[in-house]
Motif scaffolding. Structure first.
Motif, PDB file in Angstrom:
ATOM      1  N   VAL A 198      -1.019  12.677   3.571  1.00  0.00           N
ATOM      2  CA  VAL A 198      -0.855  11.538   2.657  1.00  0.00           C
ATOM      3  C   VAL A 198      -2.161  11.250   1.925  1.00  0.00           C
ATOM      4  O   VAL A 198      -2.177  11.018   0.705  1.00  0.00           O
ATOM      5  CB  VAL A 198      -0.372  10.306   3.441  1.00  0.00           C
ATOM      6  N   SER A 199      -3.271  11.260   2.648  1.00  0.00           N
ATOM      7  CA  SER A 199      -4.565  11.000   2.017  1.00  0.00           C
ATOM      8  C   SER A 199      -4.891  12.060   0.975  1.00  0.00           C
ATOM      9  O   SER A 199      -5.385  11.757  -0.118  1.00  0.00           O
ATOM     10  CB  SER A 199      -5.673  10.945   3.079  1.00  0.00           C
ATOM     11  N   SER A 252       0.852  -1.191   0.000  1.00  0.00           N
ATOM     12  CA  SER A 252       0.000   0.000   0.000  1.00  0.00           C
ATOM     13  C   SER A 252       0.886   1.239   0.000  1.00  0.00           C
ATOM     14  O   SER A 252       1.771   1.376   0.859  1.00  0.00           O
ATOM     15  CB  SER A 252      -0.910  -0.007   1.231  1.00  0.00           C
ATOM     16  N   ILE A 253       0.647   2.133  -0.953  1.00  0.00           N
ATOM     17  CA  ILE A 253       1.412   3.379  -0.997  1.00  0.00           C
ATOM     18  C   ILE A 253       1.107   4.221   0.235  1.00  0.00           C
ATOM     19  O   ILE A 253       1.998   4.837   0.823  1.00  0.00           O
ATOM     20  CB  ILE A 253       1.073   4.154  -2.288  1.00  0.00           C
ATOM     21  N   ARG A 254      -0.169   4.233   0.641  1.00  0.00           N
ATOM     22  CA  ARG A 254      -0.551   5.006   1.829  1.00  0.00           C
ATOM     23  C   ARG A 254       0.212   4.497   3.050  1.00  0.00           C
ATOM     24  O   ARG A 254       0.772   5.285   3.817  1.00  0.00           O
ATOM     25  CB  ARG A 254      -2.052   4.904   2.050  1.00  0.00           C
ATOM     26  N   LEU A 267      -2.796  11.501  -2.144  1.00  0.00           N
ATOM     27  CA  LEU A 267      -3.198  10.358  -2.953  1.00  0.00           C
ATOM     28  C   LEU A 267      -4.584  10.525  -3.563  1.00  0.00           C
ATOM     29  O   LEU A 267      -5.006   9.675  -4.354  1.00  0.00           O
ATOM     30  CB  LEU A 267      -3.176   9.084  -2.095  1.00  0.00           C
ATOM     31  N   ARG A 268      -5.285  11.579  -3.207  1.00  0.00           N
ATOM     32  CA  ARG A 268      -6.643  11.752  -3.724  1.00  0.00           C
ATOM     33  C   ARG A 268      -6.681  11.866  -5.259  1.00  0.00           C
ATOM     34  O   ARG A 268      -7.601  11.328  -5.887  1.00  0.00           O
ATOM     35  CB  ARG A 268      -7.288  12.979  -3.071  1.00  0.00           C
ATOM     36  N   ILE A 289       1.607  13.070 -11.692  1.00  0.00           N
ATOM     37  CA  ILE A 289       0.690  12.054 -12.212  1.00  0.00           C
ATOM     38  C   ILE A 289       0.400  12.278 -13.694  1.00  0.00           C
ATOM     39  O   ILE A 289      -0.107  11.385 -14.368  1.00  0.00           O
ATOM     40  CB  ILE A 289      -0.619  12.060 -11.395  1.00  0.00           C
ATOM     41  N   LEU A 316      -4.898  10.259  -7.367  1.00  0.00           N
ATOM     42  CA  LEU A 316      -4.843   8.887  -7.868  1.00  0.00           C
ATOM     43  C   LEU A 316      -6.205   8.213  -7.761  1.00  0.00           C
ATOM     44  O   LEU A 316      -6.596   7.437  -8.644  1.00  0.00           O
ATOM     45  CB  LEU A 316      -3.797   8.087  -7.084  1.00  0.00           C
ATOM     46  N   GLN A 317      -6.915   8.504  -6.695  1.00  0.00           N
ATOM     47  CA  GLN A 317      -8.255   7.938  -6.550  1.00  0.00           C
ATOM     48  C   GLN A 317      -9.192   8.471  -7.624  1.00  0.00           C
ATOM     49  O   GLN A 317     -10.031   7.734  -8.148  1.00  0.00           O
ATOM     50  CB  GLN A 317      -8.792   8.250  -5.151  1.00  0.00           C
TER      51      GLN A 317
END
Length: 464
Positions: free
Chosen positions: A171-172, A3-5, A175-176, A205, A178-179
């Motif tokens: 971090v969240s 997991s990247i997170r 990564l948003r 990205i 990517l989501q």
């Protein structure tokens, strides 16, 4: 599954802990140094004050006598000691000082007294042999160092939950995008391959979204090609199978031997045409992949153009003889004419050109295959004595299922389409022209010669 997170959280928390430990160690070291400097200066100052007091008047002698703390005193008084020596004689003392000198020499020194470590400072007096010693227990310094360090680091330690929350939020949030990209990809389907908006994503990205958009575009083109291919193939296959069914029904109903024999002969010819059409459709389907897939599956490869031409001519001598067509080949003697095309692909290429010439050349005609070297290039020339192709149709004959009007020979119009597909894949130039004496068709394929192969003088070799 990694997991990247989780990796980012563990990495950032690990870095934060290492930084916190480093700050604690540095604070501990600097606090100890500064407190040592301060208390050493205090020891020296105390020694000088006591020395001045002894010069004014005598102090009471209390050599090695234990001192009791007064109600108005301080607990640390027991951790402080004082001595005044005159030669070998103890003139005055205070605290936990023993009967012997606190230190063997003047100046600063560390001594062990009563099982504890002491910091001692000795100051020489004005009289010969006179020395004033002031000592301090090391526990005072250690308590001060711990107190200052802990209180200095407490805010950082208390902020640990907040730090963990902020790191998790950062971090969240990072990564948003990517989501969002994953959500956009999840909404795509074979019928809806919309490109991903690459302007609203972070710079890091953007290469990923551009690569995905390129993949979707290639996939869209491939699916569109497959749909067209499936539609064209179903249309072209419908005719031969309809003919096969018709002659099968005639043979089934017929009672006359001659009629049944003719129907069966037509049935066999229909099966042969359908088999040939299916083989060409499969060949064309294998060539529908993009250029990278072709290179990955079949390899760029190297093969001898002369050997491929000789093998193709030999394999089709029977078909040419059945139509009384003279099939010959002129190949360079001793020169393999290596080209950067795999052998299997090269055989399909040359074979389709020869079959095309045999099909449209009338009985008694000729088909000639020649391989020539021209400077840095190799030339494959296939000429026939058939009707040729009008100049206005020479570009359209490379389209799938296209056949010029007025063609008496049956066919699906895939032979030259396969040839053009192979040429596009391997960088081969193709040109159509008139045959010998202005009659028939001439097909020229210009290959890039393979590097590192020494050319030889082309000596004509005829295969018939």
């Amino acid at each position: 599954m990694t997991s990247i997170r989780r990796r980012l959280l563990l990495a950032l928390l690990g870095i934060w802990v290492m930084v916190w430990v480093a700050v604690a160690l540095i604070s501990l070291d600097r606090s100890g140094h500064e407190i040592a400097e301060l208390l050493d200066a205090q020891l020296a100052q105390t020694a000088r004050v006591l020395h001045e007091l002894t010069l004014v008047g005598p102090l009471s002698v209390a050599a090695a006598a234990p001192q009791k703390l007064s109600p108005v005193g301080h607990p640390y008084e027991f951790k402080l000691s004082f001595q005044r020596w005159q030669g070998d004689r103890l003139i005055a003392s205070f605290g936990a000082a023993p009967s012997q000198p606190l230190a063997p020499t003047t100046g600063f020194s560390d001594q062990s007294l009563g099982g504890a470590q002491w910091r001692v400072f000795g100051l020489p007096g004005a009289l010969p042999g006179e020395v004033v010693f002031v000592a301090q227990n090391y526990t005072i310094r250690q308590e001060m160092i711990r107190f200052l360090t802990i209180h200095a680091l407490q805010p950082i330690l208390w902020s640990l939950p907040l730090t963990v929350f902020l790191i998790w939020w950062a971090v969240s949030d990072g990564l948003r995008p990517l989501q969002r990209v994953a959500r956009d990809i999840g909404q795509c389907s074979a019928e809806r391959l919309a490109p991903i908006d690459g302007q609203s994503v972070p710079t890091e990205i953007r290469p990923l979204t551009e690569a995905l958009n390129g993949l979707m575009e290639r996939l869209h083109q491939t699916l569109a090609t497959e749909r067209r291919f499936a539609a064209d193939a179903s249309h072209e296959l419908r005719t031969p199978f309809t003919i096969i069914r018709t002659y099968a029904q005639i043979a089934q109903r017929s009672t006359a031997p001659d009629e049944r024999s003719a129907a069966l002969e037509q049935l066999i010819q229909g099966v042969d045409r359908a088999t040939h059409l299916i083989a060409q459709l499969l060949t064309l389907a294998r060539l529908q992949d993009d250029e990278h897939d072709v290179h990955r599956v079949s390899g760029r490869g190297f093969a001898s153009l002369a050997k491929a031409a000789a093998r193709a001519v030999t394999d089709r001598q029977t078909a040419a003889g059945a139509r009384t067509i003279g099939l010959t080949a002129v190949l360079p003697d001793g020169d393999p004419c290596v080209v950067p095309v795999p052998a299997t692909v090269l055989e399909v290429l040359v074979g389709n050109l020869i079959e095309n010439g045999i099909k449209y050349t009338p009985p008694g005609g000729r088909v000639r295959v020649a391989v020539l070297r021209q400077r840095e290039h190799l030339l494959l020339r296939v000429t026939d004595s058939g009707p040729g192709i009008p100049e206005g149709d020479r570009q359209r004959v490379f389209d799938r299922f296209y056949r010029p009007a007025g063609q008496p020979e049956p066919g699906a119009g895939l032979g030259l389409a396969i040839v053009r597909r192979i040429c596009d894949r391997y960088g081969i130039e193709i040109a159509l022209g008139e045959g010998e004496d202005g009659a028939g068709l001439r097909v020229d394929l210009i290959f890039p010669a393979a590097a590192g192969v020494k050319p030889h003088a082309p000596l004509g070799l005829r295969i018939s």
